[in-house]
Design an enzyme around this catalytic site. Sequence first.
Site, mmCIF file in Angstrom:
data_model
loop_
_atom_site.group_PDB
_atom_site.id
_atom_site.type_symbol
_atom_site.label_atom_id
_atom_site.label_comp_id
_atom_site.label_asym_id
_atom_site.label_seq_id
_atom_site.Cartn_x
_atom_site.Cartn_y
_atom_site.Cartn_z
ATOM 1 N N SER A 206 0.806 -1.225 0.000
ATOM 2 C CA SER A 206 0.000 0.000 0.000
ATOM 3 C C SER A 206 0.837 1.271 0.000
ATOM 4 O O SER A 206 0.401 2.309 -0.513
ATOM 5 C CB SER A 206 -0.963 0.007 1.186
ATOM 6 O OG SER A 206 -0.289 -0.241 2.398
ATOM 7 N N HIS A 259 0.947 4.546 4.164
ATOM 8 C CA HIS A 259 0.065 5.237 3.225
ATOM 9 C C HIS A 259 0.475 6.698 3.064
ATOM 10 O O HIS A 259 0.628 7.201 1.943
ATOM 11 C CB HIS A 259 -1.389 5.178 3.707
ATOM 12 C CG HIS A 259 -1.972 3.812 3.676
ATOM 13 N ND1 HIS A 259 -3.270 3.542 4.065
ATOM 14 C CD2 HIS A 259 -1.444 2.616 3.301
ATOM 15 C CE1 HIS A 259 -3.513 2.257 3.927
ATOM 16 N NE2 HIS A 259 -2.419 1.666 3.477
#
Length: 279
Positions: A206, A259
């Site tokens: 991610s 992230h």
Amino acid sequence: MIEIGSLPNGRAAQALIDYLKGQNITCSIMPAEQGVMLVLHDETQLSRVQQEYHAFLSNPYDEKYLAASWENGSTQTQLDYGNPALQLVTQFITGAGPLTLLVFFSCVVIYAAMNLGFANPIFESLSFFGATSPASLSEFWRLFTPSLIHFSAMHIIFNLLWWWYLGGKIENKIGLKPLFILLLVGGTLPNILQYFMAGPNFGGLSGVVYAVVGYTWIMGVKRPESGIGLPPAYIGFMLLWLVFGFTDMFGLSIANGAHLGGLLVGVLQGFIDSRKKYV
């Protein structure tokens, strides 16, 4: 050969090819990410073909194209609409480059192996420093390899769909080098940030996904001619997901540091590359 642009299917493309044939211009088609790609063989005719291509897009049902198919078309032309499964495989391959596919299948193989009884040795070998037994600093790959580990089907599906879609666009339209930089930097610095924010027990692509999202976002705004823009709704969704991750409202273990770090890496690289002439 020069790529002119894409068309929804081979039949539409053949109508334009037949018309161009009547103008003594030779073009052909090849599979594309979506539909087919019109390809020109003679660079000196580029300007003329681009003009005709855009005219065709604005009015594909013009009678002159139908007439051209009758006059210049060949009964030997094979328009193979193909097996749907084969078309899906072709779209998957053509929608990505070698690096995109290598990372994609590496994650798939690692995830499959973890679910076939090798979870512990794989995690011990690829996890971040301090996640299992003490690791030597010489094992530098641990800065990156947590990005290749996924812990659930939803986790890997979400990450790999974004990676294939955006990573493939970047590699096909801009080149392998920018994507490799995003992969390397977006797969290490966000991991370090995640470690300091929440410890060493994390994994997933991610951080890299948010890096390619940030990169695509900036390049789409600053260099729209690069062809890798992302609809605002997609950007909004990813930013909302990033914000929701910090609220813990879903009760999921989300690598918020990765992230955020990945997004910053992608945005920065996007600003850098958008100022380069070769991109």
